[in-house]
Design an enzyme around this catalytic site. Structure first.
Site, PDB file in Angstrom:
ATOM      1  N   GLY A  14     -19.258  23.005  -1.815  1.00 34.65           N
ATOM      2  CA  GLY A  14     -18.527  23.695  -0.759  1.00 34.65           C
ATOM      3  C   GLY A  14     -18.935  25.127  -0.518  1.00 34.65           C
ATOM      4  N   SER A  15     -20.204  25.473  -0.739  1.00 33.86           N
ATOM      5  CA  SER A  15     -20.583  26.879  -0.571  1.00 33.86           C
ATOM      6  C   SER A  15     -20.468  27.326   0.884  1.00 33.86           C
ATOM      7  CB  SER A  15     -21.976  27.145  -1.131  1.00 33.86           C
ATOM      8  OG  SER A  15     -22.967  26.490  -0.367  1.00 33.86           O
ATOM      9  N   ARG A  67     -13.108   2.391   9.007  1.00 33.13           N
ATOM     10  CA  ARG A  67     -12.080   2.654  10.016  1.00 33.13           C
ATOM     11  C   ARG A  67     -10.777   3.146   9.354  1.00 33.13           C
ATOM     12  NH1 ARG A  67     -11.942  -2.186  11.388  1.00 33.13           N
ATOM     13  NH2 ARG A  67     -10.168  -2.818  10.146  1.00 33.13           N
ATOM     14  N   MET A  91     -21.071  14.614   3.431  1.00 31.33           N
ATOM     15  CA  MET A  91     -22.245  13.750   3.355  1.00 31.33           C
ATOM     16  C   MET A  91     -22.017  12.335   3.871  1.00 31.33           C
ATOM     17  SD  MET A  91     -24.381  15.941   2.486  1.00 31.33           S
ATOM     18  CE  MET A  91     -25.817  14.897   2.311  1.00 31.33           C
ATOM     19  N   ARG A  92     -20.888  12.078   4.503  1.00 30.92           N
ATOM     20  CA  ARG A  92     -20.643  10.757   5.091  1.00 30.92           C
ATOM     21  C   ARG A  92     -20.942  10.812   6.591  1.00 30.92           C
ATOM     22  NH1 ARG A  92     -18.173   7.085   2.289  1.00 30.92           N
ATOM     23  NH2 ARG A  92     -17.350   6.040   4.121  1.00 30.92           N
ATOM     24  N   ASN A 108     -21.284  21.291  12.918  1.00 32.12           N
ATOM     25  CA  ASN A 108     -21.932  21.033  11.641  1.00 32.12           C
ATOM     26  C   ASN A 108     -23.033  22.067  11.425  1.00 32.12           C
ATOM     27  OD1 ASN A 108     -22.610  19.507   9.263  1.00 32.12           O
ATOM     28  ND2 ASN A 108     -24.290  18.542  10.373  1.00 32.12           N
ATOM     29  N   HIS A 110     -26.765  22.340   9.693  1.00 29.86           N
ATOM     30  CA  HIS A 110     -27.853  21.465   9.253  1.00 29.86           C
ATOM     31  C   HIS A 110     -29.011  22.329   8.770  1.00 29.86           C
ATOM     32  CE1 HIS A 110     -30.302  17.882   9.038  1.00 29.86           C
ATOM     33  NE2 HIS A 110     -31.263  18.538   9.663  1.00 29.86           N
ATOM     34  N   SER A 137     -29.435  25.270  11.490  1.00 31.78           N
ATOM     35  CA  SER A 137     -28.870  25.167  12.834  1.00 31.78           C
ATOM     36  C   SER A 137     -27.401  24.809  12.737  1.00 31.78           C
ATOM     37  CB  SER A 137     -29.563  24.055  13.635  1.00 31.78           C
ATOM     38  OG  SER A 137     -30.951  24.236  13.690  1.00 31.78           O
ATOM     39  N   GLU A 143     -22.494  11.375  18.631  1.00 33.30           N
ATOM     40  CA  GLU A 143     -22.781  10.088  18.002  1.00 33.30           C
ATOM     41  C   GLU A 143     -24.213  10.011  17.487  1.00 33.30           C
ATOM     42  OE1 GLU A 143     -19.309   9.479  20.749  1.00 33.30           O
ATOM     43  OE2 GLU A 143     -21.191  10.580  20.865  1.00 33.30           O
ATOM     44  N   ASP A 146     -27.396  14.474  13.992  1.00 32.56           N
ATOM     45  CA  ASP A 146     -27.959  15.818  14.161  1.00 32.56           C
ATOM     46  C   ASP A 146     -28.508  16.029  15.572  1.00 32.56           C
ATOM     47  OD1 ASP A 146     -27.338  16.404  11.476  1.00 32.56           O
ATOM     48  OD2 ASP A 146     -29.251  15.575  10.792  1.00 32.56           O
ATOM     49  N   ALA A 174     -29.113  31.820   4.370  1.00 37.00           N
ATOM     50  CA  ALA A 174     -29.048  32.007   5.823  1.00 37.00           C
ATOM     51  C   ALA A 174     -27.887  31.214   6.419  1.00 37.00           C
ATOM     52  CB  ALA A 174     -30.371  31.581   6.471  1.00 37.00           C
ATOM     53  N   GLU A 175     -27.627  30.017   5.890  1.00 36.93           N
ATOM     54  CA  GLU A 175     -26.495  29.211   6.353  1.00 36.93           C
ATOM     55  C   GLU A 175     -25.186  29.975   6.163  1.00 36.93           C
ATOM     56  OE1 GLU A 175     -26.299  25.258   4.657  1.00 36.93           O
ATOM     57  OE2 GLU A 175     -28.473  25.035   4.795  1.00 36.93           O
TER      58      GLU A 175
END
Length: 189
Positions: A14-15, A67, A91-92, A108, A110, A137, A143, A146, A174-175
């Site tokens: 969780g950084s 679902r 990661m899902r 998100n 990436h 990014s 859908e 990325d 950088a993120e």
């Protein structure tokens, strides 16, 4: 002006979530964190968030239809009042139905300069390609994996002798700078 309410989904340490939480502590920040949720009940990020007094939700998806699992995550986000969902090392893969329910409200981070190197192993792929720069990014989630509109990017030079691990460390730094700024811009719009 009311702050936008953000739910964060994590799967690991969780950084990036921590960077978002730290930025939200500034009273001028246009967003607040209302939930940290994870598919991994033992995730280090969940333990940190709970220690910070943040509301947390965890549910292992093991043995559940996707679902049903996503319905639980969706319910937790909606109960928290979340208006934006920020993926921070989640990661899902989200189903098309989940993305559609939150269309235009999920972002998100990436670890590549999209549209280059969608998916996994981004750093090794950039090095193998002989790229001079890598980076990260922030993008809207659609859908397509990325594939959503890029909201912002940060470049990181690929240095002689870099390994996927050394490059990943610099990209992660950088993120941590880029994601809070892009979430703030997104929340303020």
């Amino acid at each position: 002006m009311a702050r936008k309410r953000v739910g964060i989904l994590v799967s690991g340490r969780g950084s990036n979530m921590m960077a978002l939480v730290e930025a939200a502590r500034d009273t001028g920040c246009p967003y607040e964190i209302v939930l940290v949720a994870s598919d991994k009940p033992a995730a280090a990020g969940i333990a940190w968030a709970a220690a910070q007094g943040l509301p947390v939700f965890t549910q292992s998806p093991k043995g559940m239809p996707k679902r049903d699992y996503e319905a639980l995550i969706d319910a937790a986000l909606r109960q928290s009042g979340a208006e934006i969902v920020a993926l921070a090392g989640y990661m899902r893969l989200l189903s098309d139905d989940f993305v559609a329910r939150w269309r235009g409200q999920i972002i998100n981070i990436h670890p590549s300069l999209l549209p280059n190197y969608k998916g996994l192993d981004t750093h090794a792929r950039a090095i193998a390609a002989g790229d001079a720069v890598a980076g990260c990014s922030v993008h809207l989630v659609t859908e397509e994996l990325d594939g959503g509109a890029v909201l912002g990017q940060a470049q990181v030079p690929i240095l002689p002798g870099d390994t996927a691990e050394t490059l990943a460390d610099r990209v992660l730094a950088a993120e941590h700078r880029l994601y809070p700024q892009m979430l703030a811009d997104f929340a303020a719009r």
